[in-house]
Scaffold this motif. Structure first.
Motif, PDB file in Angstrom:
ATOM      1  N   ASP A  21       0.841  -1.185   0.000  1.00 35.71           N
ATOM      2  CA  ASP A  21       0.000   0.000   0.000  1.00 35.71           C
ATOM      3  C   ASP A  21       0.878   1.238   0.000  1.00 35.71           C
ATOM      4  OD1 ASP A  21      -2.365   1.503   0.119  1.00 35.71           O
ATOM      5  OD2 ASP A  21      -2.197   1.678   2.293  1.00 35.71           O
ATOM      6  N   ASP A  22       0.610   2.173  -0.901  1.00 36.23           N
ATOM      7  CA  ASP A  22       1.436   3.374  -1.053  1.00 36.23           C
ATOM      8  C   ASP A  22       0.579   4.606  -0.776  1.00 36.23           C
ATOM      9  OD1 ASP A  22       3.223   5.319  -1.705  1.00 36.23           O
ATOM     10  OD2 ASP A  22       3.614   4.637  -3.744  1.00 36.23           O
ATOM     11  N   ARG A  23       0.924   5.351   0.262  1.00 34.86           N
ATOM     12  CA  ARG A  23       0.168   6.537   0.627  1.00 34.86           C
ATOM     13  C   ARG A  23       0.925   7.830   0.312  1.00 34.86           C
ATOM     14  NH1 ARG A  23      -4.223   5.953   3.636  1.00 34.86           N
ATOM     15  NH2 ARG A  23      -3.972   8.053   4.505  1.00 34.86           N
ATOM     16  N   ARG A  24       2.011   7.746  -0.453  1.00 29.86           N
ATOM     17  CA  ARG A  24       2.818   8.943  -0.704  1.00 29.86           C
ATOM     18  C   ARG A  24       2.076   9.972  -1.549  1.00 29.86           C
ATOM     19  NH1 ARG A  24       8.058   5.871  -2.878  1.00 29.86           N
ATOM     20  NH2 ARG A  24       6.346   4.776  -3.908  1.00 29.86           N
ATOM     21  N   PHE A  25       1.414   9.539  -2.620  1.00 32.14           N
ATOM     22  CA  PHE A  25       0.628  10.479  -3.421  1.00 32.14           C
ATOM     23  C   PHE A  25      -0.642  10.880  -2.683  1.00 32.14           C
ATOM     24  CE2 PHE A  25       3.188   8.332  -6.682  1.00 32.14           C
ATOM     25  CZ  PHE A  25       3.694   9.434  -7.364  1.00 32.14           C
ATOM     26  N   ARG A  26      -1.256   9.931  -2.001  1.00 30.27           N
ATOM     27  CA  ARG A  26      -2.473  10.204  -1.244  1.00 30.27           C
ATOM     28  C   ARG A  26      -2.243  11.324  -0.222  1.00 30.27           C
ATOM     29  NH1 ARG A  26      -5.626  11.879   1.437  1.00 30.27           N
ATOM     30  NH2 ARG A  26      -7.355  10.975   2.606  1.00 30.27           N
ATOM     31  N   ALA A  27      -1.067  11.352   0.402  1.00 28.21           N
ATOM     32  CA  ALA A  27      -0.777  12.337   1.439  1.00 28.21           C
ATOM     33  C   ALA A  27      -0.689  13.760   0.900  1.00 28.21           C
ATOM     34  CB  ALA A  27       0.540  11.972   2.146  1.00 28.21           C
ATOM     35  N   LEU A  28      -0.546  13.918  -0.414  1.00 38.08           N
ATOM     36  CA  LEU A  28      -0.412  15.241  -1.014  1.00 38.08           C
ATOM     37  C   LEU A  28      -1.758  15.843  -1.405  1.00 38.08           C
ATOM     38  CD1 LEU A  28       2.667  14.508  -3.311  1.00 38.08           C
ATOM     39  CD2 LEU A  28       2.666  15.585  -1.053  1.00 38.08           C
ATOM     40  N   LEU A  29      -2.850  15.108  -1.190  1.00 38.91           N
ATOM     41  CA  LEU A  29      -4.180  15.559  -1.574  1.00 38.91           C
ATOM     42  C   LEU A  29      -5.110  15.574  -0.371  1.00 38.91           C
ATOM     43  CD1 LEU A  29      -4.564  13.454  -4.843  1.00 38.91           C
ATOM     44  CD2 LEU A  29      -4.331  15.945  -4.749  1.00 38.91           C
ATOM     45  N   SER A  30      -6.125  16.406  -0.450  1.00 39.14           N
ATOM     46  CA  SER A  30      -7.146  16.402   0.591  1.00 39.14           C
ATOM     47  C   SER A  30      -8.006  15.150   0.454  1.00 39.14           C
ATOM     48  CB  SER A  30      -8.021  17.653   0.474  1.00 39.14           C
ATOM     49  OG  SER A  30      -8.799  17.596  -0.720  1.00 39.14           O
ATOM     50  N   ASN A  31      -8.729  14.818   1.526  1.00 40.45           N
ATOM     51  CA  ASN A  31      -9.634  13.664   1.470  1.00 40.45           C
ATOM     52  C   ASN A  31     -10.687  13.848   0.383  1.00 40.45           C
ATOM     53  OD1 ASN A  31      -8.336  12.363   3.589  1.00 40.45           O
ATOM     54  ND2 ASN A  31      -9.659  13.291   5.140  1.00 40.45           N
ATOM     55  N   SER A 144      15.912  20.512 -11.293  1.00 39.22           N
ATOM     56  CA  SER A 144      14.704  19.911 -10.761  1.00 39.22           C
ATOM     57  C   SER A 144      13.547  20.901 -10.829  1.00 39.22           C
ATOM     58  CB  SER A 144      14.908  19.486  -9.302  1.00 39.22           C
ATOM     59  OG  SER A 144      15.074  20.632  -8.470  1.00 39.22           O
ATOM     60  N   MET A 145      12.348  20.379 -10.617  1.00 37.77           N
ATOM     61  CA  MET A 145      11.176  21.249 -10.501  1.00 37.77           C
ATOM     62  C   MET A 145      10.290  20.726  -9.395  1.00 37.77           C
ATOM     63  SD  MET A 145       8.923  20.251 -13.862  1.00 37.77           S
ATOM     64  CE  MET A 145       8.596  18.527 -14.293  1.00 37.77           C
ATOM     65  N   ALA A 146       9.722  21.661  -8.641  1.00 33.25           N
ATOM     66  CA  ALA A 146       8.707  21.303  -7.664  1.00 33.25           C
ATOM     67  C   ALA A 146       7.390  21.093  -8.399  1.00 33.25           C
ATOM     68  CB  ALA A 146       8.572  22.415  -6.625  1.00 33.25           C
ATOM     69  N   LEU A 147       6.561  20.193  -7.879  1.00 32.19           N
ATOM     70  CA  LEU A 147       5.301  19.861  -8.528  1.00 32.19           C
ATOM     71  C   LEU A 147       4.140  20.017  -7.551  1.00 32.19           C
ATOM     72  CD1 LEU A 147       6.374  16.618 -10.419  1.00 32.19           C
ATOM     73  CD2 LEU A 147       5.779  18.797 -11.489  1.00 32.19           C
ATOM     74  N   HIS A 148       3.074  20.655  -8.004  1.00 36.80           N
ATOM     75  CA  HIS A 148       1.801  20.653  -7.294  1.00 36.80           C
ATOM     76  C   HIS A 148       0.957  19.528  -7.870  1.00 36.80           C
ATOM     77  CE1 HIS A 148       1.978  24.044  -4.641  1.00 36.80           C
ATOM     78  NE2 HIS A 148       2.255  24.907  -5.594  1.00 36.80           N
ATOM     79  N   ILE A 149       0.319  18.754  -6.995  1.00 40.71           N
ATOM     80  CA  ILE A 149      -0.571  17.697  -7.442  1.00 40.71           C
ATOM     81  C   ILE A 149      -1.995  18.094  -7.074  1.00 40.71           C
ATOM     82  CG2 ILE A 149      -0.129  16.412  -5.302  1.00 40.71           C
ATOM     83  CD1 ILE A 149      -0.626  13.834  -6.822  1.00 40.71           C
ATOM     84  N   ALA A 150      -2.926  17.879  -8.001  1.00 37.71           N
ATOM     85  CA  ALA A 150      -4.310  18.270  -7.778  1.00 37.71           C
ATOM     86  C   ALA A 150      -5.227  17.326  -8.540  1.00 37.71           C
ATOM     87  CB  ALA A 150      -4.542  19.717  -8.222  1.00 37.71           C
ATOM     88  N   VAL A 151      -6.516  17.386  -8.206  1.00 33.55           N
ATOM     89  CA  VAL A 151      -7.535  16.638  -8.939  1.00 33.55           C
ATOM     90  C   VAL A 151      -8.452  17.651  -9.599  1.00 33.55           C
ATOM     91  CG1 VAL A 151      -9.422  14.971  -8.785  1.00 33.55           C
ATOM     92  CG2 VAL A 151      -7.419  14.733  -7.292  1.00 33.55           C
ATOM     93  N   GLU A 152      -8.517  17.594 -10.927  1.00 32.43           N
ATOM     94  CA  GLU A 152      -9.354  18.509 -11.699  1.00 32.43           C
ATOM     95  C   GLU A 152     -10.422  17.684 -12.410  1.00 32.43           C
ATOM     96  OE1 GLU A 152      -6.681  20.711 -14.162  1.00 32.43           O
ATOM     97  OE2 GLU A 152      -5.606  21.583 -12.459  1.00 32.43           O
ATOM     98  N   GLY A 153     -11.663  17.839 -11.959  1.00 35.14           N
ATOM     99  CA  GLY A 153     -12.693  16.907 -12.413  1.00 35.14           C
ATOM    100  C   GLY A 153     -12.393  15.550 -11.814  1.00 35.14           C
ATOM    101  N   GLU A 154     -12.089  14.577 -12.650  1.00 35.58           N
ATOM    102  CA  GLU A 154     -11.637  13.264 -12.174  1.00 35.58           C
ATOM    103  C   GLU A 154     -10.237  12.955 -12.702  1.00 35.58           C
ATOM    104  OE1 GLU A 154     -14.594  10.416 -13.275  1.00 35.58           O
ATOM    105  OE2 GLU A 154     -15.907  10.961 -11.620  1.00 35.58           O
ATOM    106  N   THR A 155      -9.503  14.001 -13.104  1.00 33.55           N
ATOM    107  CA  THR A 155      -8.170  13.843 -13.678  1.00 33.55           C
ATOM    108  C   THR A 155      -7.109  14.209 -12.654  1.00 33.55           C
ATOM    109  OG1 THR A 155      -8.978  14.361 -15.901  1.00 33.55           O
ATOM    110  CG2 THR A 155      -6.611  14.612 -15.509  1.00 33.55           C
ATOM    111  N   LEU A 156      -6.111  13.349 -12.478  1.00 33.84           N
ATOM    112  CA  LEU A 156      -4.979  13.633 -11.599  1.00 33.84           C
ATOM    113  C   LEU A 156      -3.987  14.492 -12.371  1.00 33.84           C
ATOM    114  CD1 LEU A 156      -3.934  13.022  -8.744  1.00 33.84           C
ATOM    115  CD2 LEU A 156      -2.683  11.084  -9.727  1.00 33.84           C
ATOM    116  N   THR A 157      -3.639  15.664 -11.807  1.00 33.80           N
ATOM    117  CA  THR A 157      -2.854  16.660 -12.523  1.00 33.80           C
ATOM    118  C   THR A 157      -1.610  17.032 -11.732  1.00 33.80           C
ATOM    119  OG1 THR A 157      -4.868  17.584 -13.500  1.00 33.80           O
ATOM    120  CG2 THR A 157      -2.902  18.959 -13.570  1.00 33.80           C
ATOM    121  N   PHE A 158      -0.480  17.105 -12.433  1.00 33.78           N
ATOM    122  CA  PHE A 158       0.788  17.539 -11.851  1.00 33.78           C
ATOM    123  C   PHE A 158       1.213  18.818 -12.577  1.00 33.78           C
ATOM    124  CE2 PHE A 158       0.403  12.995 -11.459  1.00 33.78           C
ATOM    125  CZ  PHE A 158       0.891  12.688 -10.207  1.00 33.78           C
TER     126      PHE A 158
END
Length: 221
Positions: A21-31, A144-158
């Motif tokens: 189980d990987d929660r690394r990406f999950r931790a960057l998003l709200s519930n 390197s580049m810093a990345l923001h992760i978000a959910v737009e509609g139902e699309t995972l966006t970096f």
């Protein structure tokens, strides 16, 4: 190794790879945002293999577009490892390998894009779950580049959130004139095991520079 494939490919799913189980990406998003993702996307970004093991996805490049400036910028970026697509071919395979890096707790990404003539392009990068946004991508020569992760509609966006140069423990922000502008990568589930990967680079002054899209399909279990 586990695999994903498009119809007719020879990729198969290994029965010897242990998944965690990987929660690394999950931790960057709200519930709320995490809950809006399709179940298939949630599963892909909650899947972690043992250190040194890899997950391989095989797809087809179906869209490529460059402005004149974007094409030249992609060629110039080859000086730091070629982090941007350089070919214009469509209908060619793209192979993405994600390998767990036990030394950093991150991931090593390798993207192989075939060409109709000549050798394929290989792009290496490393994701680190660190920095001001919680996610950074290193592309070579300390860039390197810093990345923001978000959910737009139902699309995972970096989305890129600043570029820098790592010199030892020192991180130096790069001036805008040395960067390509805003970089966006999306992962959109299409249902029935298919998903689309897109990459777009848009400069605040010169507009759209680069667009690439590839269609992937999960292997049948």
């Amino acid at each position: 190794m586990t695999s994903a494939r498009i119809p007719g490919s020879s990729a198969s799913t290994s029965t010897h790879t242990k998944l965690f189980d990987d929660r690394r990406f999950r931790a960057l998003l709200s519930n709320e945002d995490w809950g809006r993702l399709p179940l298939a996307t949630w599963r892909r970004f909650s899947k972690r293999v043992a250190d040194g093991d890899s997950v391989v996805y095989v797809g087809i490049v179906d869209e490529v577009a460059f402005s004149n400036l974007g094409w030249w910028f992609a060629q110039a970026a080859r000086l730091i490892g070629g982090p941007l697509p350089t070919g214009r071919d469509i209908g060619v395979p793209m192979i993405v390998t994600v390998t767990e890096d036990g030394a950093t707790g991150g991931q090593t990404w390798t993207r192989i894009c075939a060409r109709k003539r000549g050798f394929p392009q290989v792009i290496h990068s490393a994701k680190r779950f660190a920095g001001p946004t919680g996610l950074e991508e290193y592309v070579g020569f300390g860039v390197s580049m810093a990345l923001h992760i978000a959910v737009e509609g139902e699309t995972l966006t970096f989305r890129s959130a600043g570029y820098g140069l790592q010199l030892g423990r020192l991180w130096i922000p790069l001036p805008p004139w040395l960067t390509p502008g805003d970089l966006t990568v999306t992962h959109r589930d299409l249902g029935e095991g298919a998903f689309r990967f897109t990459l777009d680079v848009i400069h605040p002054r010169y507009g759209a520079l680069i667009h690439q899209s590839a269609l992937f399909r999960e292997a049948e279990s």
